[in-house]
Structure formats: C-alpha cells, structure tokens
Scaffold this motif. Structure first.
Motif, PDB file in Angstrom:
ATOM      1  N   ASP A 107       0.834  -1.217   0.000  1.00 23.77           N
ATOM      2  CA  ASP A 107       0.000   0.000   0.000  1.00 23.77           C
ATOM      3  C   ASP A 107       0.862   1.257   0.000  1.00 23.77           C
ATOM      4  O   ASP A 107       0.333   2.369  -0.109  1.00 23.77           O
ATOM      5  CB  ASP A 107      -0.908   0.029   1.231  1.00 23.77           C
ATOM      6  N   THR A 108       2.160   1.100   0.132  1.00 25.13           N
ATOM      7  CA  THR A 108       3.067   2.244   0.115  1.00 25.13           C
ATOM      8  C   THR A 108       2.970   2.977  -1.211  1.00 25.13           C
ATOM      9  O   THR A 108       3.121   2.383  -2.280  1.00 25.13           O
ATOM     10  CB  THR A 108       4.512   1.787   0.360  1.00 25.13           C
ATOM     11  N   ALA A 109       2.696   4.276  -1.131  1.00 22.83           N
ATOM     12  CA  ALA A 109       2.504   5.083  -2.334  1.00 22.83           C
ATOM     13  C   ALA A 109       2.234   6.520  -1.929  1.00 22.83           C
ATOM     14  O   ALA A 109       2.002   6.812  -0.753  1.00 22.83           O
ATOM     15  CB  ALA A 109       1.335   4.561  -3.157  1.00 22.83           C
ATOM     16  N   VAL A 110       2.251   7.385  -2.917  1.00 18.81           N
ATOM     17  CA  VAL A 110       1.706   8.729  -2.735  1.00 18.81           C
ATOM     18  C   VAL A 110       0.222   8.643  -3.073  1.00 18.81           C
ATOM     19  O   VAL A 110      -0.151   8.139  -4.128  1.00 18.81           O
ATOM     20  CB  VAL A 110       2.404   9.762  -3.628  1.00 18.81           C
ATOM     21  N   TYR A 111      -0.598   9.125  -2.160  1.00 19.32           N
ATOM     22  CA  TYR A 111      -2.049   9.077  -2.327  1.00 19.32           C
ATOM     23  C   TYR A 111      -2.557  10.454  -2.740  1.00 19.32           C
ATOM     24  O   TYR A 111      -2.235  11.459  -2.095  1.00 19.32           O
ATOM     25  CB  TYR A 111      -2.712   8.620  -1.038  1.00 19.32           C
ATOM     26  N   TYR A 112      -3.359  10.452  -3.790  1.00 20.94           N
ATOM     27  CA  TYR A 112      -3.896  11.681  -4.353  1.00 20.94           C
ATOM     28  C   TYR A 112      -5.405  11.709  -4.255  1.00 20.94           C
ATOM     29  O   TYR A 112      -6.081  10.699  -4.480  1.00 20.94           O
ATOM     30  CB  TYR A 112      -3.509  11.810  -5.819  1.00 20.94           C
ATOM     31  N   CYS A 113      -5.911  12.882  -3.996  1.00 24.71           N
ATOM     32  CA  CYS A 113      -7.338  13.137  -3.991  1.00 24.71           C
ATOM     33  C   CYS A 113      -7.721  13.749  -5.335  1.00 24.71           C
ATOM     34  O   CYS A 113      -6.967  14.558  -5.894  1.00 24.71           O
ATOM     35  CB  CYS A 113      -7.646  14.107  -2.852  1.00 24.71           C
ATOM     36  N   ALA A 114      -8.879  13.359  -5.847  1.00 26.57           N
ATOM     37  CA  ALA A 114      -9.356  13.880  -7.128  1.00 26.57           C
ATOM     38  C   ALA A 114     -10.812  14.285  -7.020  1.00 26.57           C
ATOM     39  O   ALA A 114     -11.562  13.711  -6.222  1.00 26.57           O
ATOM     40  CB  ALA A 114      -9.191  12.829  -8.213  1.00 26.57           C
ATOM     41  N   ALA A 115     -11.201  15.257  -7.849  1.00 24.97           N
ATOM     42  CA  ALA A 115     -12.583  15.728  -7.850  1.00 24.97           C
ATOM     43  C   ALA A 115     -13.020  16.035  -9.276  1.00 24.97           C
ATOM     44  O   ALA A 115     -12.220  16.484 -10.104  1.00 24.97           O
ATOM     45  CB  ALA A 115     -12.717  16.984  -6.986  1.00 24.97           C
ATOM     46  N   ASP A 116     -14.300  15.796  -9.512  1.00 28.07           N
ATOM     47  CA  ASP A 116     -14.878  16.167 -10.804  1.00 28.07           C
ATOM     48  C   ASP A 116     -16.385  16.173 -10.660  1.00 28.07           C
ATOM     49  O   ASP A 116     -16.940  15.445  -9.818  1.00 28.07           O
ATOM     50  CB  ASP A 116     -14.465  15.175 -11.893  1.00 28.07           C
ATOM     51  N   LEU A 117     -17.033  16.952 -11.488  1.00 26.58           N
ATOM     52  CA  LEU A 117     -18.489  16.949 -11.489  1.00 26.58           C
ATOM     53  C   LEU A 117     -19.041  15.611 -12.007  1.00 26.58           C
ATOM     54  O   LEU A 117     -20.176  15.253 -11.699  1.00 26.58           O
ATOM     55  CB  LEU A 117     -19.018  18.098 -12.354  1.00 26.58           C
ATOM     56  N   THR A 122      -9.607  10.707 -14.746  1.00 29.90           N
ATOM     57  CA  THR A 122      -9.459  11.864 -15.629  1.00 29.90           C
ATOM     58  C   THR A 122     -10.169  13.088 -15.065  1.00 29.90           C
ATOM     59  O   THR A 122     -10.571  13.978 -15.797  1.00 29.90           O
ATOM     60  CB  THR A 122     -10.004  11.551 -17.031  1.00 29.90           C
ATOM     61  N   GLY A 123     -10.321  13.127 -13.761  1.00 29.43           N
ATOM     62  CA  GLY A 123     -10.977  14.256 -13.124  1.00 29.43           C
ATOM     63  C   GLY A 123     -10.238  15.563 -13.343  1.00 29.43           C
ATOM     64  O   GLY A 123      -9.032  15.588 -13.597  1.00 29.43           O
ATOM     65  N   ASP A 124     -10.957  16.634 -13.198  1.00 31.23           N
ATOM     66  CA  ASP A 124     -10.383  17.953 -13.464  1.00 31.23           C
ATOM     67  C   ASP A 124      -9.441  18.435 -12.378  1.00 31.23           C
ATOM     68  O   ASP A 124      -8.529  19.221 -12.650  1.00 31.23           O
ATOM     69  CB  ASP A 124     -11.515  18.983 -13.616  1.00 31.23           C
ATOM     70  N   TYR A 125      -9.681  18.008 -11.157  1.00 24.22           N
ATOM     71  CA  TYR A 125      -8.942  18.583 -10.031  1.00 24.22           C
ATOM     72  C   TYR A 125      -8.210  17.503  -9.234  1.00 24.22           C
ATOM     73  O   TYR A 125      -8.776  16.444  -8.945  1.00 24.22           O
ATOM     74  CB  TYR A 125      -9.891  19.353  -9.115  1.00 24.22           C
ATOM     75  N   TRP A 126      -6.971  17.836  -8.885  1.00 20.78           N
ATOM     76  CA  TRP A 126      -6.123  16.905  -8.145  1.00 20.78           C
ATOM     77  C   TRP A 126      -5.375  17.631  -7.046  1.00 20.78           C
ATOM     78  O   TRP A 126      -4.994  18.794  -7.206  1.00 20.78           O
ATOM     79  CB  TRP A 126      -5.103  16.258  -9.083  1.00 20.78           C
ATOM     80  N   GLY A 127      -5.163  16.923  -5.944  1.00 18.58           N
ATOM     81  CA  GLY A 127      -4.324  17.460  -4.911  1.00 18.58           C
ATOM     82  C   GLY A 127      -2.861  17.160  -5.175  1.00 18.58           C
ATOM     83  O   GLY A 127      -2.516  16.525  -6.177  1.00 18.58           O
ATOM     84  N   GLN A 128      -2.019  17.605  -4.263  1.00 19.85           N
ATOM     85  CA  GLN A 128      -0.574  17.419  -4.417  1.00 19.85           C
ATOM     86  C   GLN A 128      -0.103  16.057  -3.913  1.00 19.85           C
ATOM     87  O   GLN A 128       1.018  15.650  -4.201  1.00 19.85           O
ATOM     88  CB  GLN A 128       0.166  18.528  -3.654  1.00 19.85           C
ATOM     89  N   GLY A 129      -0.919  15.392  -3.166  1.00 20.77           N
ATOM     90  CA  GLY A 129      -0.569  14.059  -2.699  1.00 20.77           C
ATOM     91  C   GLY A 129      -0.026  14.038  -1.288  1.00 20.77           C
ATOM     92  O   GLY A 129       0.523  15.027  -0.801  1.00 20.77           O
ATOM     93  N   THR A 130      -0.182  12.903  -0.642  1.00 21.85           N
ATOM     94  CA  THR A 130       0.377  12.675   0.678  1.00 21.85           C
ATOM     95  C   THR A 130       1.010  11.292   0.697  1.00 21.85           C
ATOM     96  O   THR A 130       0.435  10.329   0.179  1.00 21.85           O
ATOM     97  CB  THR A 130      -0.694  12.821   1.779  1.00 21.85           C
ATOM     98  N   GLN A 131       2.197  11.196   1.266  1.00 18.71           N
ATOM     99  CA  GLN A 131       2.956   9.950   1.243  1.00 18.71           C
ATOM    100  C   GLN A 131       2.479   9.001   2.342  1.00 18.71           C
ATOM    101  O   GLN A 131       2.363   9.396   3.504  1.00 18.71           O
ATOM    102  CB  GLN A 131       4.444  10.229   1.433  1.00 18.71           C
ATOM    103  N   VAL A 132       2.232   7.778   1.955  1.00 19.72           N
ATOM    104  CA  VAL A 132       1.942   6.709   2.911  1.00 19.72           C
ATOM    105  C   VAL A 132       3.023   5.646   2.750  1.00 19.72           C
ATOM    106  O   VAL A 132       3.249   5.148   1.649  1.00 19.72           O
ATOM    107  CB  VAL A 132       0.551   6.095   2.661  1.00 19.72           C
ATOM    108  N   THR A 133       3.687   5.329   3.852  1.00 15.58           N
ATOM    109  CA  THR A 133       4.727   4.316   3.829  1.00 15.58           C
ATOM    110  C   THR A 133       4.396   3.259   4.865  1.00 15.58           C
ATOM    111  O   THR A 133       4.195   3.583   6.041  1.00 15.58           O
ATOM    112  CB  THR A 133       6.101   4.927   4.125  1.00 15.58           C
ATOM    113  N   VAL A 134       4.334   2.020   4.424  1.00 15.51           N
ATOM    114  CA  VAL A 134       4.008   0.910   5.316  1.00 15.51           C
ATOM    115  C   VAL A 134       5.239   0.024   5.417  1.00 15.51           C
ATOM    116  O   VAL A 134       5.704  -0.532   4.421  1.00 15.51           O
ATOM    117  CB  VAL A 134       2.816   0.102   4.795  1.00 15.51           C
ATOM    118  N   SER A 135       5.754  -0.094   6.626  1.00 13.04           N
ATOM    119  CA  SER A 135       6.948  -0.903   6.837  1.00 13.04           C
ATOM    120  C   SER A 135       6.565  -2.336   7.207  1.00 13.04           C
ATOM    121  O   SER A 135       5.550  -2.573   7.860  1.00 13.04           O
ATOM    122  CB  SER A 135       7.803  -0.295   7.935  1.00 13.04           C
ATOM    123  N   SER A 136       7.406  -3.251   6.797  1.00 10.73           N
ATOM    124  CA  SER A 136       7.117  -4.678   7.072  1.00 10.73           C
ATOM    125  C   SER A 136       7.702  -5.122   8.397  1.00 10.73           C
ATOM    126  O   SER A 136       8.440  -4.412   9.038  1.00 10.73           O
ATOM    127  CB  SER A 136       7.679  -5.533   5.941  1.00 10.73           C
TER     128      SER A 136
END
Length: 123
Positions: free
Chosen positions: A90-100, A109-123
């Motif tokens: 699940d480790t990744a940069v997570y992005y939020c998206a919005a569209d009508l 292919t939404g019009d709006y995106w955030g800058q992302g937040t890093q999620v790191t899962v250690s084993s």
C-alpha cells in the motif's frame, strides 16, 4: 476552481491504520464526485476509491476492499480514506481527485487533483 489538500499520510507498520483527509475549497463541494488514487515508485497511478456527491454510493478497488473505506462530510468540504490492515504494497503517494462527473473520477481523468500525501508501510 477547486483546490484539494491532502493530509494524514505517514509511516506505519504493517497491520496498522491511517486516515487520510482531503479538504476542498469552494462552496460547491457537494456537487463533486471525489476519489482517491495512489502511485507507487516506478508504477502507474491506480484507482483506490471513489464516492458520489451525496455519499450514498462508494467504489473500491479490489485490492483494498475490506480494508479501506471512503466517506465524505459535505458540511466540512472533506473526503476521507480510512485505511486498515495496511500492507507494504500500500506504500505510495495518495492523491485526492474531484470532478463533477463520477465517471471521470472513476477513470482517473478528473479535473482537479491534490498534491498528494505519502503513505509508507513498513514490514
């Protein structure tokens, strides 16, 4: 215009939980379908979850079903991604998206995106 700001990412051990938030600007948040996507290093961005404008319908990728939940609070202009039983994959940069359009959100292919937040899962 909609501006999206994600928060809540961080480092967590496998099996742990995190809740991501995405705060949206504007007064018309409840007219937008919202989604979460993620991109791991060296991989393409992939769909994680989406929610319709009213919050009554949600969509989850098969890889996260049973572990992740998407929800929204229209009064707070915020969408959430609650993540449980996290795995190293699940480790990744997570992005939020919005569209009508819900379909555009689902297709990534939404019009709006955030800058992302890093999620790191250690084993």
């Amino acid at each position: 215009q909609v501006q999206l700001v994600e928060s809540g990412g961080g480092l967590v051990q496998a099996g742990g939980s995190l809740r991501l938030s995405c705060a949206a600007s504007g007064r018309t948040f409840n007219t937008y379908a919202m989604g979460w996507f993620r991109q791991a290093p060296g991989k393409e961005r992939e769909f994680v979850a989406a929610i319709e404008r009213s919050g009554t319908s949600t969509y989850l990728a098969g890889s996260v079903k049973g572990r992740f939940t998407i929800s929204r609070e229209n009064g707070k202009n915020t969408v959430y991604l609650q993540m449980h039983s996290l795995k190293p994959e699940d480790t990744a940069v997570y992005y939020c998206a919005a569209d009508l359009s819900r379909e555009r959100v689902l297709r990534g292919t939404g019009d709006y995106w955030g800058q992302g937040t890093q999620v790191t899962v250690s084993s």
